[in-house]
Design a protein around this motif. Structure first.
Motif, PDB file in Angstrom:
ATOM      1  N   MET A 166       0.819  -1.171   0.000  1.00 54.68           N
ATOM      2  CA  MET A 166       0.000   0.000   0.000  1.00 54.68           C
ATOM      3  C   MET A 166       0.879   1.257   0.000  1.00 54.68           C
ATOM      4  N   GLU A 167       0.547   2.167  -0.875  1.00 57.97           N
ATOM      5  CA  GLU A 167       1.313   3.397  -0.986  1.00 57.97           C
ATOM      6  C   GLU A 167       0.834   4.425   0.008  1.00 57.97           C
ATOM      7  N   GLU A 168       1.824   5.062   0.626  1.00 58.66           N
ATOM      8  CA  GLU A 168       1.483   6.126   1.570  1.00 58.66           C
ATOM      9  C   GLU A 168       1.507   7.470   0.869  1.00 58.66           C
ATOM     10  N   ASN A 169       0.490   8.248   1.052  1.00 57.84           N
ATOM     11  CA  ASN A 169       0.413   9.569   0.447  1.00 57.84           C
ATOM     12  C   ASN A 169       0.646  10.647   1.509  1.00 57.84           C
ATOM     13  N   THR A 170       1.813  10.619   2.098  1.00 54.18           N
ATOM     14  CA  THR A 170       2.123  11.649   3.096  1.00 54.18           C
ATOM     15  C   THR A 170       2.742  12.843   2.384  1.00 54.18           C
ATOM     16  N   ARG A 171       2.238  13.989   2.700  1.00 51.09           N
ATOM     17  CA  ARG A 171       2.778  15.226   2.136  1.00 51.09           C
ATOM     18  C   ARG A 171       3.908  15.717   3.015  1.00 51.09           C
ATOM     19  N   LYS A 172       4.973  16.082   2.354  1.00 46.82           N
ATOM     20  CA  LYS A 172       6.095  16.648   3.087  1.00 46.82           C
ATOM     21  C   LYS A 172       5.767  18.103   3.397  1.00 46.82           C
ATOM     22  N   GLU A 173       5.992  18.501   4.662  1.00 48.08           N
ATOM     23  CA  GLU A 173       5.713  19.869   5.066  1.00 48.08           C
ATOM     24  C   GLU A 173       6.691  20.829   4.410  1.00 48.08           C
ATOM     25  N   SER A 174       6.270  22.069   4.219  1.00 50.14           N
ATOM     26  CA  SER A 174       7.129  23.076   3.597  1.00 50.14           C
ATOM     27  C   SER A 174       8.325  23.375   4.505  1.00 50.14           C
ATOM     28  N   TRP A 175       9.358  23.941   3.890  1.00 54.19           N
ATOM     29  CA  TRP A 175      10.562  24.280   4.638  1.00 54.19           C
ATOM     30  C   TRP A 175      10.215  25.234   5.770  1.00 54.19           C
ATOM     31  N   PHE A 176       9.409  26.281   5.486  1.00 54.30           N
ATOM     32  CA  PHE A 176       9.074  27.262   6.508  1.00 54.30           C
ATOM     33  C   PHE A 176       8.292  26.631   7.645  1.00 54.30           C
ATOM     34  N   LYS A 177       7.396  25.749   7.339  1.00 53.45           N
ATOM     35  CA  LYS A 177       6.591  25.119   8.381  1.00 53.45           C
ATOM     36  C   LYS A 177       7.458  24.258   9.298  1.00 53.45           C
ATOM     37  N   ARG A 178       8.487  23.641   8.733  1.00 56.37           N
ATOM     38  CA  ARG A 178       9.381  22.810   9.531  1.00 56.37           C
ATOM     39  C   ARG A 178      10.374  23.637  10.339  1.00 56.37           C
ATOM     40  N   ASN A 179      10.732  24.842   9.872  1.00 54.78           N
ATOM     41  CA  ASN A 179      11.819  25.618  10.474  1.00 54.78           C
ATOM     42  C   ASN A 179      11.395  26.967  11.042  1.00 54.78           C
ATOM     43  N   TRP A 180      10.147  27.235  11.184  1.00 52.65           N
ATOM     44  CA  TRP A 180       9.686  28.557  11.595  1.00 52.65           C
ATOM     45  C   TRP A 180      10.169  28.955  12.984  1.00 52.65           C
ATOM     46  N   LYS A 181      10.396  27.976  13.854  1.00 48.09           N
ATOM     47  CA  LYS A 181      10.781  28.289  15.232  1.00 48.09           C
ATOM     48  C   LYS A 181      12.133  29.000  15.324  1.00 48.09           C
ATOM     49  N   TRP A 182      13.029  28.769  14.422  1.00 48.76           N
ATOM     50  CA  TRP A 182      14.301  29.484  14.431  1.00 48.76           C
ATOM     51  C   TRP A 182      14.369  30.529  13.314  1.00 48.76           C
ATOM     52  N   ALA A 183      13.629  30.348  12.214  1.00 42.49           N
ATOM     53  CA  ALA A 183      13.688  31.272  11.083  1.00 42.49           C
ATOM     54  C   ALA A 183      13.064  32.628  11.416  1.00 42.49           C
ATOM     55  N   VAL A 184      11.956  32.635  12.141  1.00 45.70           N
ATOM     56  CA  VAL A 184      11.280  33.894  12.464  1.00 45.70           C
ATOM     57  C   VAL A 184      12.136  34.761  13.387  1.00 45.70           C
ATOM     58  N   PRO A 185      12.648  34.255  14.503  1.00 45.88           N
ATOM     59  CA  PRO A 185      13.500  35.117  15.348  1.00 45.88           C
ATOM     60  C   PRO A 185      14.787  35.572  14.645  1.00 45.88           C
ATOM     61  N   THR A 186      15.393  34.681  13.872  1.00 48.15           N
ATOM     62  CA  THR A 186      16.613  35.041  13.154  1.00 48.15           C
ATOM     63  C   THR A 186      16.328  36.126  12.124  1.00 48.15           C
ATOM     64  N   GLY A 187      15.259  35.959  11.374  1.00 43.83           N
ATOM     65  CA  GLY A 187      14.877  36.963  10.382  1.00 43.83           C
ATOM     66  C   GLY A 187      14.541  38.299  11.030  1.00 43.83           C
ATOM     67  N   GLY A 188      13.859  38.250  12.168  1.00 40.35           N
ATOM     68  CA  GLY A 188      13.519  39.486  12.880  1.00 40.35           C
ATOM     69  C   GLY A 188      14.759  40.208  13.368  1.00 40.35           C
ATOM     70  N   CYS A 189      15.707  39.458  13.927  1.00 37.99           N
ATOM     71  CA  CYS A 189      16.962  40.073  14.395  1.00 37.99           C
ATOM     72  C   CYS A 189      17.754  40.674  13.236  1.00 37.99           C
ATOM     73  N   LEU A 190      17.818  39.953  12.125  1.00 31.46           N
ATOM     74  CA  LEU A 190      18.532  40.480  10.961  1.00 31.46           C
ATOM     75  C   LEU A 190      17.858  41.746  10.429  1.00 31.46           C
ATOM     76  N   LEU A 191      16.551  41.771  10.431  1.00 35.02           N
ATOM     77  CA  LEU A 191      15.829  42.959   9.982  1.00 35.02           C
ATOM     78  C   LEU A 191      16.141  44.153  10.877  1.00 35.02           C
ATOM     79  N   ILE A 192      16.161  43.945  12.182  1.00 35.43           N
ATOM     80  CA  ILE A 192      16.481  45.028  13.121  1.00 35.43           C
ATOM     81  C   ILE A 192      17.906  45.527  12.890  1.00 35.43           C
ATOM     82  N   ILE A 193      18.849  44.626  12.702  1.00 35.92           N
ATOM     83  CA  ILE A 193      20.244  45.003  12.451  1.00 35.92           C
ATOM     84  C   ILE A 193      20.350  45.807  11.154  1.00 35.92           C
TER      85      ILE A 193
END
Length: 143
Positions: A1-28
Protein backbone atom coordinates in the motif's frame (compact mmCIF):
# COMPACT_ATOMS: atom_id res chain seq x y z
CA UNK A 1 0.00 0.00 0.00
CA UNK A 2 1.31 3.40 -0.99
CA UNK A 3 1.48 6.13 1.57
CA UNK A 4 0.41 9.57 0.45
CA UNK A 5 2.12 11.65 3.10
CA UNK A 6 2.78 15.23 2.14
CA UNK A 7 6.09 16.65 3.09
CA UNK A 8 5.71 19.87 5.07
CA UNK A 9 7.13 23.08 3.60
CA UNK A 10 10.56 24.28 4.64
CA UNK A 11 9.07 27.26 6.51
CA UNK A 12 6.59 25.12 8.38
CA UNK A 13 9.38 22.81 9.53
CA UNK A 14 11.82 25.62 10.47
CA UNK A 15 9.69 28.56 11.59
CA UNK A 16 10.78 28.29 15.23
CA UNK A 17 14.30 29.48 14.43
CA UNK A 18 13.69 31.27 11.08
CA UNK A 19 11.28 33.89 12.46
CA UNK A 20 13.50 35.12 15.35
CA UNK A 21 16.61 35.04 13.15
CA UNK A 22 14.88 36.96 10.38
CA UNK A 23 13.52 39.49 12.88
CA UNK A 24 16.96 40.07 14.39
CA UNK A 25 18.53 40.48 10.96
CA UNK A 26 15.83 42.96 9.98
CA UNK A 27 16.48 45.03 13.12
CA UNK A 28 20.24 45.00 12.45
CA UNK A 29 19.70 46.09 8.83
CA UNK A 30 17.38 48.91 9.94
CA UNK A 31 19.92 50.14 12.52
CA UNK A 32 22.71 50.16 9.91
CA UNK A 33 20.47 52.00 7.41
CA UNK A 34 19.52 54.57 10.07
CA UNK A 35 23.16 55.17 11.04
CA UNK A 36 24.14 55.50 7.38
CA UNK A 37 21.37 58.04 6.79
CA UNK A 38 22.46 60.12 9.80
CA UNK A 39 26.12 59.99 8.68
CA UNK A 40 25.21 61.01 5.13
CA UNK A 41 23.01 63.86 6.38
CA UNK A 42 25.67 65.28 8.68
CA UNK A 43 28.41 64.93 6.06
CA UNK A 44 26.34 66.62 3.38
CA UNK A 45 25.39 69.44 5.78
CA UNK A 46 29.09 70.21 6.25
CA UNK A 47 30.10 69.79 2.61
CA UNK A 48 27.30 72.05 1.38
CA UNK A 49 28.12 74.84 3.84
CA UNK A 50 29.78 78.04 2.68
CA UNK A 51 32.75 77.75 5.10
CA UNK A 52 33.55 74.25 3.82
CA UNK A 53 33.34 75.29 0.17
CA UNK A 54 35.37 78.44 0.84
CA UNK A 55 38.10 76.47 2.64
CA UNK A 56 38.57 74.01 -0.21
CA UNK A 57 38.36 76.72 -2.87
CA UNK A 58 41.05 78.78 -1.11
CA UNK A 59 43.23 75.70 -0.53
CA UNK A 60 43.02 74.76 -4.22
CA UNK A 61 43.85 78.34 -5.27
CA UNK A 62 46.80 78.77 -2.89
CA UNK A 63 50.10 78.29 -4.76
CA UNK A 64 52.05 77.42 -1.61
CA UNK A 65 49.56 74.67 -0.69
CA UNK A 66 49.26 73.20 -4.19
CA UNK A 67 53.05 73.15 -4.61
CA UNK A 68 53.25 70.78 -1.62
CA UNK A 69 50.01 68.79 -1.91
CA UNK A 70 49.39 68.99 -5.65
CA UNK A 71 46.02 69.62 -7.21
CA UNK A 72 43.14 68.97 -6.74
CA UNK A 73 42.84 69.06 -2.97
CA UNK A 74 39.88 67.02 -1.74
CA UNK A 75 38.24 65.77 1.45
CA UNK A 76 40.00 62.71 2.84
CA UNK A 77 37.90 61.53 5.75
CA UNK A 78 35.45 62.35 8.47
CA UNK A 79 34.89 65.96 9.44
CA UNK A 80 35.31 66.73 13.15
CA UNK A 81 33.52 69.71 14.61
CA UNK A 82 30.20 71.48 14.52
CA UNK A 83 28.14 73.82 12.45
CA UNK A 84 25.10 75.67 13.79
CA UNK A 85 22.91 77.82 11.56
CA UNK A 86 19.89 79.90 12.47
CA UNK A 87 18.49 82.09 9.69
CA UNK A 88 21.21 84.65 8.88
CA UNK A 89 23.40 83.82 11.88
CA UNK A 90 25.53 80.85 12.80
CA UNK A 91 28.84 79.34 13.80
CA UNK A 92 31.14 76.81 12.21
CA UNK A 93 34.13 75.18 13.83
CA UNK A 94 35.59 72.09 12.21
CA UNK A 95 38.69 70.24 11.09
CA UNK A 96 38.59 68.31 7.85
CA UNK A 97 41.28 65.95 6.57
CA UNK A 98 42.38 66.92 3.07
CA UNK A 99 44.52 65.21 0.48
CA UNK A 100 46.20 66.04 -2.74
CA UNK A 101 48.14 63.80 -5.12
CA UNK A 102 51.36 64.51 -3.20
CA UNK A 103 50.31 64.55 0.45
CA UNK A 104 47.81 65.09 3.23
CA UNK A 105 46.77 67.98 5.44
CA UNK A 106 44.16 69.18 7.94
CA UNK A 107 42.02 72.22 7.14
CA UNK A 108 40.78 74.12 10.20
CA UNK A 109 37.84 76.53 10.03
CA UNK A 110 36.48 78.72 12.81
CA UNK A 111 33.85 81.09 11.45
CA UNK A 112 30.87 83.13 12.59
CA UNK A 113 27.93 84.17 10.46
CA UNK A 114 26.25 87.48 11.30
CA UNK A 115 23.46 88.98 9.19
CA UNK A 116 24.27 86.54 6.38
CA UNK A 117 28.02 87.29 6.24
CA UNK A 118 30.73 84.85 7.32
CA UNK A 119 33.69 86.13 9.33
CA UNK A 120 36.66 83.76 9.53
CA UNK A 121 38.62 83.78 12.76
CA UNK A 122 40.68 80.79 11.64
CA UNK A 123 40.98 79.47 8.09
CA UNK A 124 44.19 77.51 7.75
CA UNK A 125 45.73 74.30 6.53
CA UNK A 126 48.33 72.25 8.38
CA UNK A 127 50.55 70.23 6.06
CA UNK A 128 51.21 66.72 7.31
CA UNK A 129 54.68 66.38 5.79
CA UNK A 130 56.21 69.52 7.33
CA UNK A 131 53.68 70.40 10.06
CA UNK A 132 53.68 73.88 8.50
CA UNK A 133 50.51 75.94 8.98
CA UNK A 134 49.44 78.10 6.04
CA UNK A 135 46.85 80.83 6.56
CA UNK A 136 44.22 80.63 3.82
CA UNK A 137 42.37 83.85 4.67
CA UNK A 138 42.66 86.40 1.88
CA UNK A 139 42.80 90.08 2.85
CA UNK A 140 39.12 90.61 2.03
CA UNK A 141 38.11 88.00 4.63
CA UNK A 142 40.23 89.43 7.45
CA UNK A 143 38.38 91.22 10.23
Amino acid sequence: MEENTRKESWFKRNWKWAVPTGGCLLIIILIIAFAGTIFYGVTSMFSESEPYKTAFELANNNEEVTSVLGSPIENDGMIKGSINLSNDDGEAFFDVPAKGPNGNAIITVDATKTNGNWTYEVLEIKLESTQEIIDLKPDKLLD
